[in-house]
Design an enzyme around this catalytic site. Structure first.
Site, PDB file in Angstrom:
ATOM      1  N   HIS A 123     128.027   9.117  46.402  1.00 46.20           N
ATOM      2  CA  HIS A 123     128.805   7.847  45.828  1.00 46.20           C
ATOM      3  C   HIS A 123     129.832   8.444  44.244  1.00 46.20           C
ATOM      4  CE1 HIS A 123     128.324   5.706  49.784  1.00 46.20           C
ATOM      5  NE2 HIS A 123     126.900   6.547  49.904  1.00 46.20           N
TER       6      HIS A 123
ATOM      7  N   GLU B 107     111.625  19.369  15.901  1.00 44.26           N
ATOM      8  CA  GLU B 107     112.107  17.763  16.699  1.00 44.26           C
ATOM      9  C   GLU B 107     110.118  17.331  17.117  1.00 44.26           C
ATOM     10  OE1 GLU B 107     115.153  20.317  18.220  1.00 44.26           O
ATOM     11  OE2 GLU B 107     112.965  20.700  17.489  1.00 44.26           O
TER      12      GLU B 107
ATOM     13  N   LYS C 259     104.164  24.989  20.535  1.00 42.95           N
ATOM     14  CA  LYS C 259     103.238  26.536  20.704  1.00 42.95           C
ATOM     15  C   LYS C 259     102.243  27.045  19.061  1.00 42.95           C
ATOM     16  CE  LYS C 259     103.983  30.328  22.981  1.00 42.95           C
ATOM     17  NZ  LYS C 259     104.924  30.983  23.550  1.00 42.95           N
TER      18      LYS C 259
ATOM     19  N   GLU D 128     119.638  28.282  30.600  1.00 39.83           N
ATOM     20  CA  GLU D 128     119.344  29.191  29.049  1.00 39.83           C
ATOM     21  C   GLU D 128     118.694  30.570  29.583  1.00 39.83           C
ATOM     22  OE1 GLU D 128     116.566  27.065  25.986  1.00 39.83           O
ATOM     23  OE2 GLU D 128     114.669  27.821  26.745  1.00 39.83           O
TER      24      GLU D 128
ATOM     25  N   LYS E  41     120.179  25.437  15.452  1.00 37.57           N
ATOM     26  CA  LYS E  41     119.177  24.758  14.663  1.00 37.57           C
ATOM     27  C   LYS E  41     119.254  25.050  12.988  1.00 37.57           C
ATOM     28  CE  LYS E  41     115.350  25.087  18.185  1.00 37.57           C
ATOM     29  NZ  LYS E  41     114.404  26.024  18.185  1.00 37.57           N
TER      30      LYS E  41
ATOM     31  N   GLY F  76     108.832  28.741  27.245  1.00 42.16           N
ATOM     32  CA  GLY F  76     109.127  27.510  27.329  1.00 42.16           C
ATOM     33  C   GLY F  76     109.380  26.926  28.729  1.00 42.16           C
ATOM     34  N   ARG F  77     110.955  27.353  29.195  1.00 35.15           N
ATOM     35  CA  ARG F  77     110.931  27.050  30.929  1.00 35.15           C
ATOM     36  C   ARG F  77     110.430  27.530  31.129  1.00 35.15           C
ATOM     37  NH1 ARG F  77     114.141  30.049  28.125  1.00 35.15           N
ATOM     38  NH2 ARG F  77     115.061  32.795  28.202  1.00 35.15           N
TER      39      ARG F  77
END
Length: 549
Positions: free
Chosen positions: A385, A214, A208, A354, A513, A268-269
């Site tokens: 399994h 990152e 944005k 979050e 951060k 974001g999510r």
């Protein structure tokens, strides 16, 4: 106005009294006592079916839970969210991911602006661009059509589009291969760049602000790699941006015409419905992307208008709250019995943890009950399994959400019946368990002697009585995937209202951060690592020494 502590409410106290007996209930007995338990504790919405009958609840439990939902203001907070009120108090923002899937003929005015008109302008831009890439009209610098799309993002701008593209694999364009890079670890980008051709690759840079550390490190790496094979003038044919920072996008070499904006009221999510979903539109086509939005909108409408007693997100949230608060379940396992949903547990992990991984209320005081459980999982039957051993016979009780489609999108014989048999059998086994007497009877039928049989009984006994939900759909299609994601979004919202936390900020990601920036300067410069604890200083020294080997 500050909410009272949840433990001070009359409905919570009624639940506490009810739970004294209810926590000792056996689900086997609940099913035996009521032949109508299944139809009473199931609900349909937006093409999904929820069976929550395999929980330690009855009609009284559900009624008391819904009383709590009302007392905590779930309906009022829901209405405030849909109306565009600024319920994200710490950031003074509206929360309008639901507006991203409103039909074109609706209107929603926020701060004097019709956000629906804005949303559909961006959707039209996405439609035009995705149509050109998919048809082959959009060409790379050498005149070849695009064959690979690399989405560069982090968090929600990676997990959302990646999960949806994988889930809708059977709808994907046969020429386009989708790749996703999020990790600042260069091995992630290196593995993708080895697979693609700069002449036929399109990069989507999703940030944005266009300064996300990152994402921009990965974007600059991709840019440098591309420019080893092409000229700067060619960048505009191979890089597009999902951003709002026009100047930074232009400086990078991306034509602002190929910039797809979104808004600060999209977290974001919660952003896969926005231009963050550009990779999805490219993969499956805008028509199916629109169907995906429509499925989510159908769940939105159900959540908005359905009575709480038949409201699927509310019921899922309240049963989850019951398991967390009164049964002491500290985690929730997600078990999709569909390989194409293999990233769905990770997606829900971010969505839930979050959003509600908070310890203070909106008023800034500590929450006086446990909040968000740890969310984790894997596709069945692989999970059976791996860690189902712990879920069946471990010392902790972990509720499970089973998710399955009644029909596959493949035509391979025999597979789907086996898959569903495993799914339904596991949910039954977690509920019923296997008593010591049942184990003894089996062992005797096998001819084992008394001593040997008795030695095996405790090892082969399953306590059962372990809660689960089962969510079914006809087939994993774009609209039903949209409805499924929206279901969990609204479940998360409801639980956030119960705990009175802000489900739409994420300050917990900031401290790391800030510290990482300081340590990065120490790793790459001459600054001596002296400002940290001895462990961190020692680790930095070791890393710097390794760089000179």
């Amino acid at each position: 106005m500050r909410q009272p502590a949840i433990t001070a409410t009359a409905s919570f106290q009624a639940l506490e009294s009810h739970a004294v007996d209810a926590k000792h209930w056996q689900m086997r007995q609940l099913f035996a006592a009521d032949p109508q338990r299944f139809p009473k504790l199931t609900v349909d919405a937006a093409g999904l079916f929820l069976d929550y009958s395999k929980n330690r609840v009855d009609a009284t439990t559900v009624g008391l839970l819904l009383d709590l939902a009302r007392e905590r203001g779930v309906e009022a907070q829901r209405d405030a969210m849909f109306a565009g009120e600024k319920i994200n108090l710490t950031e003074h923002r509206a929360v309008l991911h639901t507006a991203l899937r409103l039909p074109r003929d609706k209107a929603l005015v926020v701060d004097g602006q019709d956000v629906v008109a804005d949303v559909h302008a961006v959707l039209e831009h996405m439609r035009d661009f995705s149509d050109r890439v998919r048809s082959g009209a959009w060409l790379g610098h050498s005149g070849k059509p695009i064959t690979d799309v690399v989405n560069i993002g982090i968090g929600g701008s990676d997990l959302g589009p990646k999960m949806v593209c994988l889930a809708l694999r059977s709808y994907a364009h046969p020429r386009l291969k989708m790749h996703f890079v999020s990790n600042v670890d260069g091995h992630d980008m290196d593995a993708v760049l080895e697979q693609v051709d700069p002449a036929t690759t399109l990069f989507i840079v999703a940030s944005k602000t266009f300064v996300t550390a990152e994402t921009m490190l990965n974007a600059q790496t991709a840019r440098s790699w591309f420019l080893r094979h092409a000229k700067e003038d060619d960048l505009a044919r191979h890089f597009v941006a999902v951003s709002t920072n026009t100047e930074a996008v232009k400086a990078f070499g991306i034509d602002p015409v190929n910039m797809f904006p979104f808004w600060d009221w999209v977290g974001g999510r919660y952003s896969v419905w926005s231009s963050i979903g550009l990779a999805v539109a490219l993969s499956v086509g805008f028509g199916y992307f629109n169907d995906f939005l429509a499925g989510a909108h159908a769940m939105d409408e159900h959540f908005r208008v359905a009575p709480l007693e038949q409201n699927m997100p509310v019921l899922l949230a309240m049963v989850g709250f019951w398991n967390r608060q009164f049964l002491g379940c500290s985690s929730l396992s997600i078990a999709p019995y569909h390989q194409d949903l293999n990233r769905f547990p990770a997606y829900l992990q971010q969505l839930d943890m979050e959003s509600n991984g908070k310890r203070v209320t909106k008023g800034g005081v500590p929450v006086d009950v446990p909040t968000c459980p740890v969310v984790w999982g894997e596709c069945g039957t692989n999970a059976q399994h791996a860690y189902f051993q712990l879920l069946h016979q471990g010392s902790d009780v972990t509720p499970i959400d089973f998710i399955a489609a009644l029909r596959p999108t493949h035509d391979l014989p025999g597979h789907h019946d086996s898959l569903l048999a495993n799914c339904f059998a596991q949910s039954e086994a977690f509920m019923t368990g296997k008593t010591g007497d049942e184990v003894r009877a089996d062992l005797r039928a096998q001819g084992l002697g008394e001593v040997e049989a008795e030695a095996l009984v405790p090892h082969k006994t399953f306590p059962g009585n372990r809660p689960s939900n089962t969510i079914l759909m006809d087939q994993l299609t774009p609209p039903l995937l949209g409805a499924l994601i929206a279901l969990y979004e609204h479940k998360t919202f409801v639980q956030g209202v119960l705990w009175d936390v802000n489900s739409f900020d994420q300050w917990g990601v900031e401290l790391g951060k800030v510290l990482a920036k300081n340590i990065h300067h120490e790793l790459t410069g001459e600054i001596a690592p002296e400002r940290h604890d001895s462990s961190t200083n020692g680790l930095i020294i070791m890393a710097k020494a390794a760089q000179h080997i």
